[in-house]
Design a protein around this motif. Structure first.
Motif, PDB file in Angstrom:
ATOM      1  N   ALA A  35       0.836  -1.207   0.000  1.00  0.00           N
ATOM      2  CA  ALA A  35       0.000   0.000   0.000  1.00  0.00           C
ATOM      3  C   ALA A  35       0.868   1.253   0.000  1.00  0.00           C
ATOM      4  O   ALA A  35       0.479   2.286  -0.556  1.00  0.00           O
ATOM      5  CB  ALA A  35      -0.915  -0.003   1.219  1.00  0.00           C
ATOM      6  N   ASP A  36       2.043   1.174   0.612  1.00  0.00           N
ATOM      7  CA  ASP A  36       2.949   2.323   0.626  1.00  0.00           C
ATOM      8  C   ASP A  36       3.699   2.476  -0.695  1.00  0.00           C
ATOM      9  O   ASP A  36       4.094   3.586  -1.055  1.00  0.00           O
ATOM     10  CB  ASP A  36       3.955   2.187   1.773  1.00  0.00           C
ATOM     11  CG  ASP A  36       3.294   2.289   3.129  1.00  0.00           C
ATOM     12  OD1 ASP A  36       2.285   3.008   3.248  1.00  0.00           O
ATOM     13  OD2 ASP A  36       3.781   1.635   4.072  1.00  0.00           O
ATOM     14  N   GLU A  37       3.917   1.362  -1.385  1.00  0.00           N
ATOM     15  CA  GLU A  37       4.617   1.384  -2.666  1.00  0.00           C
ATOM     16  C   GLU A  37       3.839   0.573  -3.705  1.00  0.00           C
ATOM     17  O   GLU A  37       4.222  -0.532  -4.076  1.00  0.00           O
ATOM     18  CB  GLU A  37       6.032   0.819  -2.524  1.00  0.00           C
ATOM     19  CG  GLU A  37       6.978   1.671  -1.703  1.00  0.00           C
ATOM     20  CD  GLU A  37       8.397   1.142  -1.761  1.00  0.00           C
ATOM     21  OE1 GLU A  37       9.233   1.730  -2.482  1.00  0.00           O
ATOM     22  OE2 GLU A  37       8.667   0.130  -1.087  1.00  0.00           O
ATOM     23  N   PRO A  38       2.713   1.115  -4.194  1.00  0.00           N
ATOM     24  CA  PRO A  38       1.920   0.378  -5.179  1.00  0.00           C
ATOM     25  C   PRO A  38       2.514   0.399  -6.582  1.00  0.00           C
ATOM     26  O   PRO A  38       2.112  -0.388  -7.434  1.00  0.00           O
ATOM     27  CB  PRO A  38       0.577   1.104  -5.146  1.00  0.00           C
ATOM     28  CG  PRO A  38       0.920   2.504  -4.741  1.00  0.00           C
ATOM     29  CD  PRO A  38       2.066   2.375  -3.791  1.00  0.00           C
ATOM     30  N   GLU A  39       3.448   1.307  -6.830  1.00  0.00           N
ATOM     31  CA  GLU A  39       4.131   1.392  -8.118  1.00  0.00           C
ATOM     32  C   GLU A  39       5.630   1.369  -7.870  1.00  0.00           C
ATOM     33  O   GLU A  39       6.142   2.088  -7.009  1.00  0.00           O
ATOM     34  CB  GLU A  39       3.736   2.664  -8.864  1.00  0.00           C
ATOM     35  CG  GLU A  39       2.252   2.743  -9.189  1.00  0.00           C
ATOM     36  CD  GLU A  39       1.887   4.023  -9.933  1.00  0.00           C
ATOM     37  OE1 GLU A  39       2.821   4.791 -10.287  1.00  0.00           O
ATOM     38  OE2 GLU A  39       0.693   4.260 -10.154  1.00  0.00           O
ATOM     39  N   LEU A  40       6.341   0.538  -8.642  1.00  0.00           N
ATOM     40  CA  LEU A  40       7.775   0.351  -8.415  1.00  0.00           C
ATOM     41  C   LEU A  40       8.537   0.372  -9.732  1.00  0.00           C
ATOM     42  O   LEU A  40       8.046  -0.122 -10.751  1.00  0.00           O
ATOM     43  CB  LEU A  40       8.022  -0.985  -7.710  1.00  0.00           C
ATOM     44  CG  LEU A  40       7.432  -1.145  -6.307  1.00  0.00           C
ATOM     45  CD1 LEU A  40       7.492  -2.604  -5.872  1.00  0.00           C
ATOM     46  CD2 LEU A  40       8.156  -0.255  -5.315  1.00  0.00           C
ATOM     47  N   SER A  41       9.726   0.920  -9.697  1.00  0.00           N
ATOM     48  CA  SER A  41      10.599   0.913 -10.865  1.00  0.00           C
ATOM     49  C   SER A  41      11.341  -0.415 -10.933  1.00  0.00           C
ATOM     50  O   SER A  41      11.411  -1.162  -9.942  1.00  0.00           O
ATOM     51  CB  SER A  41      11.609   2.052 -10.776  1.00  0.00           C
ATOM     52  OG  SER A  41      12.477   1.856  -9.673  1.00  0.00           O
ATOM     53  N   ALA A  42      11.929  -0.704 -12.080  1.00  0.00           N
ATOM     54  CA  ALA A  42      12.696  -1.935 -12.227  1.00  0.00           C
ATOM     55  C   ALA A  42      13.889  -1.946 -11.272  1.00  0.00           C
ATOM     56  O   ALA A  42      14.220  -2.986 -10.692  1.00  0.00           O
ATOM     57  CB  ALA A  42      13.160  -2.091 -13.667  1.00  0.00           C
ATOM     58  N   SER A  43      14.516  -0.798 -11.096  1.00  0.00           N
ATOM     59  CA  SER A  43      15.663  -0.749 -10.193  1.00  0.00           C
ATOM     60  C   SER A  43      15.240  -1.021  -8.748  1.00  0.00           C
ATOM     61  O   SER A  43      15.947  -1.708  -8.000  1.00  0.00           O
ATOM     62  CB  SER A  43      16.361   0.608 -10.291  1.00  0.00           C
ATOM     63  OG  SER A  43      15.472   1.663  -9.926  1.00  0.00           O
ATOM     64  N   LEU A 145      -6.936   2.800   9.759  1.00  0.00           N
ATOM     65  CA  LEU A 145      -5.778   2.311   9.007  1.00  0.00           C
ATOM     66  C   LEU A 145      -6.138   1.141   8.096  1.00  0.00           C
ATOM     67  O   LEU A 145      -5.299   0.702   7.316  1.00  0.00           O
ATOM     68  CB  LEU A 145      -4.672   1.880   9.975  1.00  0.00           C
ATOM     69  CG  LEU A 145      -4.095   2.977  10.876  1.00  0.00           C
ATOM     70  CD1 LEU A 145      -3.093   2.373  11.860  1.00  0.00           C
ATOM     71  CD2 LEU A 145      -3.438   4.059  10.038  1.00  0.00           C
ATOM     72  N   SER A 146      -7.339   0.635   8.196  1.00  0.00           N
ATOM     73  CA  SER A 146      -7.714  -0.561   7.449  1.00  0.00           C
ATOM     74  C   SER A 146      -7.965  -0.239   5.980  1.00  0.00           C
ATOM     75  O   SER A 146      -8.307   0.885   5.611  1.00  0.00           O
ATOM     76  CB  SER A 146      -8.970  -1.187   8.051  1.00  0.00           C
ATOM     77  OG  SER A 146     -10.065  -0.288   7.936  1.00  0.00           O
ATOM     78  N   ARG A 147      -7.796  -1.244   5.152  1.00  0.00           N
ATOM     79  CA  ARG A 147      -8.140  -1.162   3.737  1.00  0.00           C
ATOM     80  C   ARG A 147      -8.446  -2.576   3.260  1.00  0.00           C
ATOM     81  O   ARG A 147      -7.964  -3.562   3.840  1.00  0.00           O
ATOM     82  CB  ARG A 147      -6.999  -0.572   2.913  1.00  0.00           C
ATOM     83  CG  ARG A 147      -5.743  -1.410   2.904  1.00  0.00           C
ATOM     84  CD  ARG A 147      -4.659  -0.862   1.997  1.00  0.00           C
ATOM     85  NE  ARG A 147      -3.479  -1.702   2.028  1.00  0.00           N
ATOM     86  CZ  ARG A 147      -3.307  -2.794   1.292  1.00  0.00           C
ATOM     87  NH1 ARG A 147      -4.275  -3.195   0.460  1.00  0.00           N
ATOM     88  NH2 ARG A 147      -2.208  -3.513   1.377  1.00  0.00           N
ATOM     89  N   MET A 148      -9.231  -2.696   2.213  1.00  0.00           N
ATOM     90  CA  MET A 148      -9.519  -4.005   1.643  1.00  0.00           C
ATOM     91  C   MET A 148      -8.225  -4.620   1.131  1.00  0.00           C
ATOM     92  O   MET A 148      -7.454  -3.985   0.428  1.00  0.00           O
ATOM     93  CB  MET A 148     -10.553  -3.888   0.517  1.00  0.00           C
ATOM     94  CG  MET A 148     -11.974  -3.764   1.017  1.00  0.00           C
ATOM     95  SD  MET A 148     -13.201  -3.763  -0.308  1.00  0.00           S
ATOM     96  CE  MET A 148     -12.809  -5.278  -1.157  1.00  0.00           C
ATOM     97  N   GLY A 149      -8.002  -5.865   1.507  1.00  0.00           N
ATOM     98  CA  GLY A 149      -6.766  -6.536   1.134  1.00  0.00           C
ATOM     99  C   GLY A 149      -5.622  -6.263   2.087  1.00  0.00           C
ATOM    100  O   GLY A 149      -4.543  -6.831   1.933  1.00  0.00           O
ATOM    101  N   GLY A 150      -5.856  -5.397   3.080  1.00  0.00           N
ATOM    102  CA  GLY A 150      -4.821  -5.089   4.053  1.00  0.00           C
ATOM    103  C   GLY A 150      -4.884  -6.023   5.246  1.00  0.00           C
ATOM    104  O   GLY A 150      -5.867  -6.742   5.458  1.00  0.00           O
ATOM    105  N   ARG A 151      -3.815  -5.994   6.025  1.00  0.00           N
ATOM    106  CA  ARG A 151      -3.726  -6.833   7.219  1.00  0.00           C
ATOM    107  C   ARG A 151      -3.508  -5.958   8.441  1.00  0.00           C
ATOM    108  O   ARG A 151      -2.829  -4.933   8.363  1.00  0.00           O
ATOM    109  CB  ARG A 151      -2.556  -7.818   7.099  1.00  0.00           C
ATOM    110  CG  ARG A 151      -2.667  -8.771   5.935  1.00  0.00           C
ATOM    111  CD  ARG A 151      -1.383  -9.594   5.794  1.00  0.00           C
ATOM    112  NE  ARG A 151      -1.437 -10.414   4.600  1.00  0.00           N
ATOM    113  CZ  ARG A 151      -1.987 -11.617   4.547  1.00  0.00           C
ATOM    114  NH1 ARG A 151      -2.505 -12.136   5.661  1.00  0.00           N
ATOM    115  NH2 ARG A 151      -2.008 -12.311   3.434  1.00  0.00           N
ATOM    116  N   ASN A 217     -10.316   5.994  18.541  1.00  0.00           N
ATOM    117  CA  ASN A 217     -11.236   5.014  17.959  1.00  0.00           C
ATOM    118  C   ASN A 217     -11.668   3.949  18.955  1.00  0.00           C
ATOM    119  O   ASN A 217     -10.898   3.546  19.818  1.00  0.00           O
ATOM    120  CB  ASN A 217     -10.584   4.303  16.769  1.00  0.00           C
ATOM    121  CG  ASN A 217     -10.459   5.192  15.556  1.00  0.00           C
ATOM    122  OD1 ASN A 217     -10.728   6.390  15.634  1.00  0.00           O
ATOM    123  ND2 ASN A 217     -10.045   4.631  14.444  1.00  0.00           N
ATOM    124  N   VAL A 218     -12.895   3.508  18.794  1.00  0.00           N
ATOM    125  CA  VAL A 218     -13.406   2.339  19.498  1.00  0.00           C
ATOM    126  C   VAL A 218     -13.876   1.347  18.442  1.00  0.00           C
ATOM    127  O   VAL A 218     -14.497   1.731  17.447  1.00  0.00           O
ATOM    128  CB  VAL A 218     -14.589   2.702  20.416  1.00  0.00           C
ATOM    129  CG1 VAL A 218     -15.279   1.448  20.928  1.00  0.00           C
ATOM    130  CG2 VAL A 218     -14.108   3.529  21.598  1.00  0.00           C
TER     131      VAL A 218
END
Length: 267
Positions: A35-43, A145-151, A217-218
Motif C-alpha cells: 500500500a505504501d509502494e503500489p508502483e515500483l521501478s525496475a531498479s 488504518l484498514s483497507r480491503m486486502g490489508g492486514r 477510535n473504538v
C-alpha cells in the motif's frame, strides 16, 4: 519396476528442490508491491528481490504479457488487472464478501461509521493476522488504518480479537508465544491480559478495543460463526471514542454477524 522408480524420481526431484523457480521468483516480485509502494521501478524491484537485471527484466516482460503487471507513467510497474480479475474469483470475494455486503450496509446505515469484514489468515498461529476482505465507510466516518486486502494485528483490532475468540487454547498459546507489538500506548500486549480480553469476548459475544490500534477510535466486532469452506470471519464497526455506546453497538454487531452466518451456511 526399478526403471519406473528412477524415472519418477527424476521427474519429481526438480520440483521438490527448486525453491527459486519461476513461480517463486514471480511471487517474490509481486510481494514487493505494498500500500505504501503500489508502483515500483525496475531498479527498485531489483533491489528488493535481489534478482539479476537480466532475470528480472525477462520475468517482468512475461508478467506484462500475461497481464500480471501493468506499466504506469515514469517507467514504473503496478499490479495488473488480470491479477485483480483472478482475485475476484476467490471464495472470499464471490461467496463471503458478496453475501456480506447487504449486512454490512445494514450496519453502516445504523451507525454511519466504518464497517469491517475480516478473516483469520494463519499460515501458523505465530504469524496470524486479520485480513480485511470488505469495508464500508462514509465521508463522516472516523479515519482508520484498514483497507480491503490489508492486514492488521489480531490483538489490537476489534475484528482481530473476535477472531482470536474462535480459536482453541492450544492455538492461543502458540499465538501468544511471540512478542506482541504495541501499536499505541493503549495496546494490550501482555499474554494474560490478551487472554482475559478473549474470555470477555466469548462471554458477551463480541470483542472491543479502545484506542488500541488508532487513537480516538473504538472498535466492536463479533465472529460470524463457523462456515464450511471459509476461514474464521468477523464483522465489526469502528467509531469515535467520544460518546460511543459499546453495548448498543455490540448488540447490533452480534445480531448482524449471526444473520450473516446463517446466510453463508445456506449459500
Amino acid at each position: 519396476m526399478s526403471t519406473v522408480t528412477i524415472t519418477d524420481t527424476i521427474q519429481i526431484a526438480p520440483t521438490a528442490v527448486d525453491a527459486d523457480g519461476m513461480l517463486a521468483r514471480t511471487m517474490r516480485i509481486l510481494s514487493c508491491f505494498t500500500a505504501d509502494e503500489p508502483e515500483l521501478s525496475a531498479s527498485r524491484l531489483g533491489a528488493l528481490t535481489g534478482l539479476s537485471s537480466s532475470t528480472l527484466h525477462r520475468i517482468l516482460a512475461q508478467m506484462l504479457e500475461l497481464g500480471l503487471l501493468s506499466r504506469t507513467p515514469g517507467r514504473r510497474y503496478a499490479v495488473g488487472a488480470r491479477l485483480w480479475e483472478l482475485g475476484e474469483l476467490s471464495p472470499l470475494s464471490l461467496r463471503l464478501r458478496e453475501t456480506a455486503l447487504p449486512y454490512m450496509s445494514r450496519l453502516y446505515e445504523a451507525t454511519g461509521e466504518n464497517v469491517h469484514l475480516a478473516v483469520l489468515d494463519a499460515p501458523a498461529p505465530e504469524r496470524a493476522t486479520a485480513l480485511y476482505v470488505g469495508r464500508l465507510t462514509g465521508r463522516s466516518s472516523i479515519p482508520t488504518l484498514s483497507r480491503m486486502g490489508g492486514r492488521q494485528p489480531l490483538h489490537t483490532t476489534g475484528v482481530g480479537k473476535a477472531l482470536l475468540a474462535t480459536q482453541t487454547g492450544d492455538w492461543l498459546d502458540r499465538f501468544l508465544s511471540q512478542p506482541l507489538e504495541r501499536e499505541t500506548m493503549h495496546s494490550i500486549t501482555e499474554p494474560e491480559a490478551v487472554r482475559a480480553e478473549v474470555d470477555r469476548a466469548r462471554a458477551r459475544g463480541y470483542a472491543t478495543t479502545r484506542e488500541e490500534m488508532t487513537l480516538g477510535n473504538v472498535s466492536v466486532a463479533a465472529p460470524v460463526g463457523s462456515v464450511a469452506g471459509l476461514p474464521p470471519t468477523a464483522l465489526g464497526v469502528v467509531t469515535r471514542i467520544d460518546g460511543a455506546d459499546t453495548r448498543r453497538l455490540g448488540a447490533l454487531v452480534t445480531q448482524t454477524a449471526a444473520d450473516l452466518g446463517r446466510a453463508l451456511r445456506a449459500f
